[in-house]
Each structure stands twice: as structure tokens, then as C-alpha cells.
Motif scaffolding. Structure first.
Motif, PDB file in Angstrom:
ATOM      1  N   GLY A 127       0.811  -1.221   0.000  1.00  0.00           N
ATOM      2  CA  GLY A 127       0.000   0.000   0.000  1.00  0.00           C
ATOM      3  C   GLY A 127       0.836   1.258   0.000  1.00  0.00           C
ATOM      4  N   ALA A 128       1.952   1.276   0.754  1.00  0.00           N
ATOM      5  CA  ALA A 128       2.788   2.489   0.832  1.00  0.00           C
ATOM      6  C   ALA A 128       3.394   2.810  -0.523  1.00  0.00           C
ATOM      7  CB  ALA A 128       3.890   2.279   1.874  1.00  0.00           C
ATOM      8  N   SER A 129       3.918   1.771  -1.238  1.00  0.00           N
ATOM      9  CA  SER A 129       4.537   2.034  -2.533  1.00  0.00           C
ATOM     10  C   SER A 129       3.528   2.521  -3.559  1.00  0.00           C
ATOM     11  CB  SER A 129       5.223   0.768  -3.043  1.00  0.00           C
ATOM     12  OG  SER A 129       4.267  -0.260  -3.282  1.00  0.00           O
ATOM     13  N   LEU A 130       2.243   2.187  -3.342  1.00  0.00           N
ATOM     14  CA  LEU A 130       1.197   2.643  -4.243  1.00  0.00           C
ATOM     15  C   LEU A 130       0.568   3.945  -3.788  1.00  0.00           C
ATOM     16  CD1 LEU A 130      -0.587  -0.786  -4.941  1.00  0.00           C
ATOM     17  CD2 LEU A 130       1.009   0.433  -6.426  1.00  0.00           C
ATOM     18  N   GLY A 131       1.107   4.513  -2.667  1.00  0.00           N
ATOM     19  CA  GLY A 131       0.551   5.775  -2.167  1.00  0.00           C
ATOM     20  C   GLY A 131      -0.740   5.593  -1.415  1.00  0.00           C
ATOM     21  N   ARG A 132      -1.013   4.330  -1.056  1.00  0.00           N
ATOM     22  CA  ARG A 132      -2.261   4.062  -0.317  1.00  0.00           C
ATOM     23  C   ARG A 132      -1.928   3.144   0.859  1.00  0.00           C
ATOM     24  NH1 ARG A 132      -6.926   2.241  -4.332  1.00  0.00           N
ATOM     25  NH2 ARG A 132      -8.099   2.459  -2.362  1.00  0.00           N
ATOM     26  N   PRO A 133      -1.363   3.766   1.937  1.00  0.00           N
ATOM     27  CA  PRO A 133      -1.011   2.941   3.112  1.00  0.00           C
ATOM     28  C   PRO A 133      -2.236   2.198   3.643  1.00  0.00           C
ATOM     29  CG  PRO A 133      -0.080   5.146   3.280  1.00  0.00           C
ATOM     30  CD  PRO A 133      -1.039   5.205   2.140  1.00  0.00           C
ATOM     31  N   GLY A 134      -1.981   0.973   4.057  1.00  0.00           N
ATOM     32  CA  GLY A 134      -3.069   0.164   4.621  1.00  0.00           C
ATOM     33  C   GLY A 134      -4.031  -0.396   3.591  1.00  0.00           C
ATOM     34  N   LEU A 135      -3.619  -0.331   2.290  1.00  0.00           N
ATOM     35  CA  LEU A 135      -4.523  -0.843   1.251  1.00  0.00           C
ATOM     36  C   LEU A 135      -4.772  -2.345   1.393  1.00  0.00           C
ATOM     37  CD1 LEU A 135      -6.095  -0.559  -1.427  1.00  0.00           C
ATOM     38  CD2 LEU A 135      -3.930  -0.867  -2.630  1.00  0.00           C
ATOM     39  N   GLY A 136      -3.699  -3.103   1.680  1.00  0.00           N
ATOM     40  CA  GLY A 136      -3.837  -4.566   1.766  1.00  0.00           C
ATOM     41  C   GLY A 136      -4.014  -5.199   0.389  1.00  0.00           C
ATOM     42  N   ASN A 137      -4.301  -6.472   0.383  1.00  0.00           N
ATOM     43  CA  ASN A 137      -4.493  -7.203  -0.884  1.00  0.00           C
ATOM     44  C   ASN A 137      -5.941  -7.058  -1.344  1.00  0.00           C
ATOM     45  OD1 ASN A 137      -1.851  -8.127  -0.932  1.00  0.00           O
ATOM     46  ND2 ASN A 137      -2.355  -9.956   0.290  1.00  0.00           N
ATOM     47  N   PRO A 138      -6.151  -6.549  -2.547  1.00  0.00           N
ATOM     48  CA  PRO A 138      -7.540  -6.318  -2.987  1.00  0.00           C
ATOM     49  C   PRO A 138      -8.254  -7.628  -3.328  1.00  0.00           C
ATOM     50  CG  PRO A 138      -5.999  -5.795  -4.740  1.00  0.00           C
ATOM     51  CD  PRO A 138      -5.162  -6.090  -3.529  1.00  0.00           C
ATOM     52  N   GLU A 139      -9.548  -7.638  -3.130  1.00  0.00           N
ATOM     53  CA  GLU A 139     -10.411  -8.758  -3.486  1.00  0.00           C
ATOM     54  C   GLU A 139     -11.429  -8.270  -4.508  1.00  0.00           C
ATOM     55  OE1 GLU A 139     -12.181 -10.990  -0.358  1.00  0.00           O
ATOM     56  OE2 GLU A 139     -10.474 -10.715   0.999  1.00  0.00           O
ATOM     57  N   PHE A 140     -11.777  -9.161  -5.457  1.00  0.00           N
ATOM     58  CA  PHE A 140     -12.753  -8.769  -6.476  1.00  0.00           C
ATOM     59  C   PHE A 140     -13.316 -10.026  -7.131  1.00  0.00           C
ATOM     60  CE2 PHE A 140      -8.554  -8.953  -8.330  1.00  0.00           C
ATOM     61  CZ  PHE A 140      -8.730  -9.699  -9.491  1.00  0.00           C
ATOM     62  N   ASP A 141     -14.442  -9.848  -7.789  1.00  0.00           N
ATOM     63  CA  ASP A 141     -15.071 -10.910  -8.595  1.00  0.00           C
ATOM     64  C   ASP A 141     -14.593 -10.762 -10.026  1.00  0.00           C
ATOM     65  OD1 ASP A 141     -16.568 -11.897  -6.448  1.00  0.00           O
ATOM     66  OD2 ASP A 141     -18.162 -10.418  -6.789  1.00  0.00           O
ATOM     67  N   LEU A 142     -14.485 -11.940 -10.728  1.00  0.00           N
ATOM     68  CA  LEU A 142     -14.053 -11.939 -12.124  1.00  0.00           C
ATOM     69  C   LEU A 142     -14.906 -12.936 -12.900  1.00  0.00           C
ATOM     70  CD1 LEU A 142     -12.034 -10.879 -14.243  1.00  0.00           C
ATOM     71  CD2 LEU A 142     -10.588 -12.845 -13.697  1.00  0.00           C
ATOM     72  N   TYR A 143     -15.474 -12.448 -13.991  1.00  0.00           N
ATOM     73  CA  TYR A 143     -16.317 -13.294 -14.848  1.00  0.00           C
ATOM     74  C   TYR A 143     -15.643 -13.395 -16.221  1.00  0.00           C
ATOM     75  CZ  TYR A 143     -19.736 -12.278 -11.236  1.00  0.00           C
ATOM     76  OH  TYR A 143     -20.375 -12.153 -10.032  1.00  0.00           O
ATOM     77  N   THR A 144     -15.550 -14.617 -16.723  1.00  0.00           N
ATOM     78  CA  THR A 144     -14.857 -14.848 -17.994  1.00  0.00           C
ATOM     79  C   THR A 144     -15.713 -15.738 -18.884  1.00  0.00           C
ATOM     80  OG1 THR A 144     -12.705 -14.710 -16.896  1.00  0.00           O
ATOM     81  CG2 THR A 144     -12.758 -15.713 -19.090  1.00  0.00           C
ATOM     82  N   VAL A 145     -15.843 -15.335 -20.142  1.00  0.00           N
ATOM     83  CA  VAL A 145     -16.523 -16.128 -21.168  1.00  0.00           C
ATOM     84  C   VAL A 145     -15.619 -16.139 -22.398  1.00  0.00           C
ATOM     85  CG1 VAL A 145     -18.527 -16.361 -22.666  1.00  0.00           C
ATOM     86  CG2 VAL A 145     -18.819 -15.549 -20.331  1.00  0.00           C
ATOM     87  N   GLY A 146     -15.396 -17.297 -22.958  1.00  0.00           N
ATOM     88  CA  GLY A 146     -14.526 -17.347 -24.122  1.00  0.00           C
ATOM     89  C   GLY A 146     -14.564 -18.698 -24.808  1.00  0.00           C
ATOM     90  N   GLY A 147     -13.666 -18.861 -25.747  1.00  0.00           N
ATOM     91  CA  GLY A 147     -13.590 -20.112 -26.485  1.00  0.00           C
ATOM     92  C   GLY A 147     -12.302 -20.176 -27.272  1.00  0.00           C
ATOM     93  N   GLY A 148     -12.070 -21.333 -27.859  1.00  0.00           N
ATOM     94  CA  GLY A 148     -10.846 -21.501 -28.627  1.00  0.00           C
ATOM     95  C   GLY A 148     -11.005 -22.562 -29.692  1.00  0.00           C
ATOM     96  N   VAL A 149     -10.098 -22.529 -30.647  1.00  0.00           N
ATOM     97  CA  VAL A 149     -10.091 -23.501 -31.720  1.00  0.00           C
ATOM     98  C   VAL A 149      -8.657 -23.959 -31.927  1.00  0.00           C
ATOM     99  CG1 VAL A 149      -9.920 -21.676 -33.466  1.00  0.00           C
ATOM    100  CG2 VAL A 149     -10.696 -23.962 -34.135  1.00  0.00           C
ATOM    101  N   SER A 150      -8.471 -25.262 -32.149  1.00  0.00           N
ATOM    102  CA  SER A 150      -7.149 -25.799 -32.426  1.00  0.00           C
ATOM    103  C   SER A 150      -7.261 -26.776 -33.582  1.00  0.00           C
ATOM    104  CB  SER A 150      -6.560 -26.507 -31.195  1.00  0.00           C
ATOM    105  OG  SER A 150      -7.368 -27.610 -30.819  1.00  0.00           O
ATOM    106  N   TYR A 151      -6.175 -26.914 -34.314  1.00  0.00           N
ATOM    107  CA  TYR A 151      -6.192 -27.756 -35.507  1.00  0.00           C
ATOM    108  C   TYR A 151      -4.825 -28.385 -35.698  1.00  0.00           C
ATOM    109  CZ  TYR A 151      -6.449 -29.192 -40.388  1.00  0.00           C
ATOM    110  OH  TYR A 151      -6.410 -29.921 -41.540  1.00  0.00           O
ATOM    111  N   ASP A 152      -4.845 -29.677 -35.985  1.00  0.00           N
ATOM    112  CA  ASP A 152      -3.625 -30.411 -36.293  1.00  0.00           C
ATOM    113  C   ASP A 152      -3.575 -30.622 -37.804  1.00  0.00           C
ATOM    114  OD1 ASP A 152      -1.520 -32.109 -36.606  1.00  0.00           O
ATOM    115  OD2 ASP A 152      -2.265 -33.682 -35.280  1.00  0.00           O
ATOM    116  N   PRO A 153      -2.647 -29.964 -38.515  1.00  0.00           N
ATOM    117  CA  PRO A 153      -2.590 -30.133 -39.977  1.00  0.00           C
ATOM    118  C   PRO A 153      -2.232 -31.547 -40.416  1.00  0.00           C
ATOM    119  CG  PRO A 153      -1.353 -28.205 -39.272  1.00  0.00           C
ATOM    120  CD  PRO A 153      -1.669 -28.983 -38.035  1.00  0.00           C
ATOM    121  N   ASP A 154      -1.831 -32.390 -39.472  1.00  0.00           N
ATOM    122  CA  ASP A 154      -1.508 -33.792 -39.792  1.00  0.00           C
ATOM    123  C   ASP A 154      -0.466 -33.852 -40.900  1.00  0.00           C
ATOM    124  OD1 ASP A 154      -1.689 -36.516 -39.471  1.00  0.00           O
ATOM    125  OD2 ASP A 154      -3.396 -36.747 -40.808  1.00  0.00           O
ATOM    126  N   LEU A 155       0.709 -33.259 -40.626  1.00  0.00           N
ATOM    127  CA  LEU A 155       1.737 -33.101 -41.644  1.00  0.00           C
ATOM    128  C   LEU A 155       2.137 -34.405 -42.301  1.00  0.00           C
ATOM    129  CD1 LEU A 155       4.127 -30.473 -40.011  1.00  0.00           C
ATOM    130  CD2 LEU A 155       2.285 -30.107 -41.640  1.00  0.00           C
TER     131      LEU A 155
END
Length: 507
Positions: free
Chosen positions: A125-153
Motif C-alpha cells: 500500500g505504501a509504494s502505491l501511495g495508499r497505506p493500509g490498502l492490503g491485498n484487494p479482493e474482487f469478482d471476475l467473470y470470464t466467457v470465451g472459447g478456442g479452436v485448435s487444428y492439427d494439420p496432420d503433416l
């Protein structure tokens, strides 16, 4: 795109398939041996070379009861049901392997509650200019997808699919063989039951003759012309022949139990089996498959051929593992602290990637696997050749049986007629006192043997005709199941080996 340029030479090799290509073994063309083996006397069943028996070949025996029993077995036999299920599994395997050649697309979603450890990154917190900040907690929501392909060389997936198709084809032919074998076993079992009942009828007729001999000796003794020895000899003959009936009854019970098993029933559920050989018509002509066609028609040969194809494709799979492989892919994700922000472009991230994997040192495992696959293919080739030889030998023997059985039956019929006449003359001579009972008993024994041998000759002829139908693949080639499996096969590239130097392969 700059990051993809080093991989372009490898991508240009896509479609190269390593390993040997399968070549279908050439069928034999010799037919002279068939013609020599099929030499049968006039009036006997004759072999007609051609395409072989048609579907429902058992109908040639002219028995609606036999037709119904074969249909019941094909519908209810549990071993056949298991073979059909195994075939369905093999076909599902083709679809599973084929799916690996397509791009693999996945979607994912996560909801998290996180606490970030700032001290782990050298912040507080001190290095960030916010003494006593501590470790922040938060919610995180993620939605995604992916594609992979083997060209079968180098075709590992293509060879894997080729192997799966060949394995399914082998199972399809095994199922065909199960149908063919089951139909043949039902026909054989019905004819066996008919033969046992004919033998039993002959045995009872013999016993009736023995009883007649007993009455003759007793009458002669009462008239003062015979002796007790003659009576006892006749009674001994009767007792010995009566002792054969329980064995025939046991054989009939065992044959009925086997037939019930083939029909998918318990022996108690099996109905009457009052068959006799006279109930069946012996086919005058038997269509048989020429050697050049037998190798393309008989299911066990086709199964061995498909096994050889699968083993050949396995060499390609093992060879492809010696070469590098790459994976191409991309992913995109939306991450935000509030579900309402998930659709905003400010919370989007993506990546495009290409990965290269090449075996360097595996302790010789990959090369050993390739040598093992080559040895397995050699074993499959030897098995195929042995299967062909055994099939041809079986057909040759059964063709030879057509003539030999007919000649044997004619000889046994002549013997039965002669011994029947001899028995009548001996009995008449005994009645007028010109001969003793021993002459009658000897003539009776000869007649008994001739009668039973005649029944055996008839049964053997019927059974060998049925076996010949089965041996020449009676009516199961080209079934829809096999055609469906074969249609899934992929075209094989014409280049048997890739042009890469072996020095570039891993171990």
C-alpha cells in the motif's frame, strides 16, 4: 502473420502420408482342381461353378420348417447379437477417429472470486501511495472459447482413420461370417437330428427283427427241434441291440439342446423335432464359387484381408510418430468484474498460436514401435495366406465328397439290399430246419450293419452338401452393413514414403 512464416515450409508438406500403402492381394486363378474334385456320378448332386450360393441357400433343401428355424436363429441368437454390437462399436470408433482430423472447438465460462497478493509482486500500500490498502479482493467473470487444428503433416491421423476403417471392415466381415456360420450350424444340426432319428428308427427295426428271431427259436424249442442255446443266443442279440437305444436317445437330447442354443432358447422351450432325412430334398445342383472369386467373397478371407490392411496402416501411424507435428489455434476471452461488462470490447483478449513438437530422444521406443508394427503386418500377411489355403482346401475336400458320398451311398444301398435278401433266406432255411440259429444271427448282424451304414451314408451326403454351401460363402457377400463400412474408407495417397531424410526423424 510474421510469427507463422517459419512454419510455412512445414505447412506446405501437409498431406504427405508416410508409411506403406495397402495393396489388395491378388486372388488365385486356378480352377482345374475344382473341376477334378467335383467329378460326381450321374444322378448325384453336382457342383456348378459360378458366383456361388445365393441368399437363403438352405431353401434348396425344400423344408419350410428348416427355413423357419434358420430365420429364428438369425433373429434371436445371442452370439450373433454380440457380434452385431461389436460391429456397431467399431463403426463408432471410425467416427471418433475421423473427428480428430477436424478443427477442435471448445467454449468455456468461469466465475471467480480472487484476492491478489500484491506483496508477491513487490508492491504494498505504501509504494502505491495508499497505506493500509492490503491485498484487494474482487469478482471476475470470464466467457470465451478456442479452436485448435492439427494439420496432420505426415498423415498420422489419416493412417489412424485408415486403420479404424479397416478394423471396422474386418469386424463387418466377421459378423457376416457369424451369420453364415450360424445358418450353416442350424442346417447341420437339423440334419444331424434327422440322422439320429433315422438311426433310431433303423435300430428299432433291428430290434423288431431280433424279437422275431427270439420268437422263432422259442417256437422251434417248444416243437422239440430247437435248443436252449439257440434261444439264449437270440435273446443275447436282442439285449445287445436294445442297449444301443439309450445312447441314441442321449445323442438326440444333446442335439436338441444344441439346436435350442442356436435358436436362442432353452431346451425346454424347443418344440418338436420330428425330422427325418426323407423330409429334405437333396439339391440336384450346387452353385459353387470359383477360386478367383472365393477370395473376394468368403467372409473369413475378407476379414483376414482387412486385418492385413489395418496392420499396414498401423505402420504408417508408427512411422508418423517419428516426425514433427504442429498445432495451430486461436482463443478469445471476455473477462470483467461485472457480468454486465462481458459484452464490452474493452474487456476482450485473444491470441493466435502455432506450436511445434518434434521427438528428439525417446530411448528407441518409437523406432521399436515401428519395427513391431512391421512385424505385425508380416504376421497378418501370413495369416491371410494361411486362411486362403485352408479355405481352398476345405472347398476342394467338400467338392470331392460330392462324388465320393454318392458312390458310397450307392454301395451301401446295394449292401443293404443283399444282406436283406440273405437274412430272409437264412430265416426261411432255419424255419424248415436246414440251418441253425447262428447262421440267422450272422445274417441279421450283417443286415444291421448295412442298414446303419446306409443311414450314415445318407446323413453324410446331406451334411456335406450343407457344408459346401457354407464353405463357398452362401449368400452373405455384399450385405448393406459391409458396403456401409467400406464406403467410409479414405483414398490413400500414391506416395508410399515421405521425401524427408530419415536423419530428420526423431527416435
Amino acid at each position: 502473420m510474421t510469427t507463422m512464416r517459419p512454419l510455412l515450409p512445414l505447412l506446405l508438406l501437409a498431406g504427405c502420408t508416410v508409411g506403406p500403402n495397402f495393396e489388395r492381394p491378388a486372388p488365385p486363378a486356378a480352377t482345374a482342381g475344382y473341376a477334378a474334385a467335383a467329378d460326381a456320378p450321374r444322378g448325384a448332386p453336382t457342383a456348378v461353378p459360378g458366383e456361388g450360393p445365393q441368399p437363403g441357400w438352405w431353401k434348396a433343401f425344400g423344408s419350410p420348417t428348416l427355413d423357419a428355424l434358420v430365420a429364428q436363429a438369425l433373429a434371436n441368437n445371442q452370439s450373433l447379437a454380440a457380434s452385431n454390437a461389436t460391429l456397431a462399436r467399431a463403426r463408432a470408433r471410425i467416427e471418433a477417429v475421423a473427428g480428430r482430423r477436424l478443427p477442435q472447438v471448445d467454449a468455456d465460462a468461469r466465475a471467480e472470486h480472487q484476492q491478489v497478493n500484491l506483496s508477491a509482486f513487490g508492491f504494498d500500500g505504501a509504494s502505491l501511495g495508499r497505506p493500509g490498502l492490503g491485498n484487494p479482493e474482487f469478482d471476475l467473470y470470464t466467457v470465451g472459447g478456442g479452436v485448435s487444428y492439427d494439420p496432420d503433416l505426415f498423415g498420422r491421423n489419416r493412417r489412424s482413420l485408415e486403420r479404424s476403417v479397416a478394423q471396422a471392415e474386418a469386424q463387418a466381415h466377421q459378423t457376416e461370417a457369424a451369420h453364415l456360420t450360424l445358418a450353416g450350424r442350424v442346417v447341420t444340426q437339423v440334419l444331424t437330428i434327422a440322422a439320429i432319428r433315422d438311426r433310431s428308427a433303423a435300430a428299432k427295426a433291428i430290434i423288431a427283427e431280433d424279437q422275431r428271431n427270439v420268437r422263432l427259436t422259442e417256437a422251434r424249442r417248444r416243437a422239440g427241434a430247437g435248443t436252449l442255446v439257440e434261444v439264449l443266443s437270440a435273446r443275447g442279440q436282442l439285449a445287445g441291440d436294445e442297449g444301443d437305444l439309450p445312447q441314441l436317445d442321449q445323442q438326440l437330447a444333446e442335439a436338441r439342446a444344441m439346436l435350442a442354443l442356436l435358436l436362442g432358447l432353452s431346451p425346454a422351450e424347443l418344440g418338436a423335432t420330428d425330422f427325418a432325412l426323407a423330409d429334405f430334398t437333396l439339391p440336384a445342383q450346387i452353385p459353387v464359387t470359383l477360386p478367383s472369386e472365393l477370395a473376394r467373397k468368403r467372409p473369413d478371407i475378407l476379414q483376414a484381408e482387412a486385418d492385413l490392411h489395418a496392420a499396414t496402416a498401423a505402420i504408417g501411424v508408427a512411422t508418423a510418430r517419428l516426425y514433427p507435428s504442429i498445432t495451430l489455434g486461436a482463443s478469445i476471452a471476455q473477462s470483467a468484474q461485472s457480468p454486465g461488462d462481458l459484452l464490452g470490447t474493452d474487456y476482450r483478449g485473444f491470441d493466435i498460436f502455432a506450436g511445434l513438437s518434434a521427438p528428439i530422444f525417446r530411448g528407441g521406443t518409437l523406432r521399436a514401435d515401428k519395427r513391431g508394427a512391421e512385424a505385425a503386418a508380416q504376421a497378418s500377411a501370413a495369416t491371410y495366406r494361411q486362411t486362403v489355403l485352408e479355405a481352398f482346401g476345405q472347398v476342394y475336400n467338400l467338392l470331392a465328397a460330392l462324388g465320393n458320398d454318392a458312390r458310397s451311398l450307392a454301395t451301401q444301398q446295394q449292401a443293404a439290399d443283399l444282406t436283406e435278401r440273405s437274412l430272409r433266406l437264412s430265416r426261411r432255411s432255419f424255419q424248415v430246419g436246414n440251418s441253425g440259429i447262428l447262421q440267422v444271427l450272422d445274417a441279421s448282424r450283417l443286415n444291421q450293419r448295412a442298414r446303419l451304414a446306409l443311414v450314415e451314408a445318407k446323413a453324410r451326403q446331406y451334411l456335406n452338401v450343407a457344408r459346401l454351401h457354407v464353405a463357398t460363402a452362401g449368400g452373405w457377400i455384399g450385405s448393406p452393413d459391409t458396403a456401409a463400412t467400406e464406403s467410409m474408407a479414405l483414398p490413400i495417397v500414391s506416395t508410399p514414403q515421405s521425401g524427408l531424410s530419415p536423419a530428420r526423424k526423431g527416435d
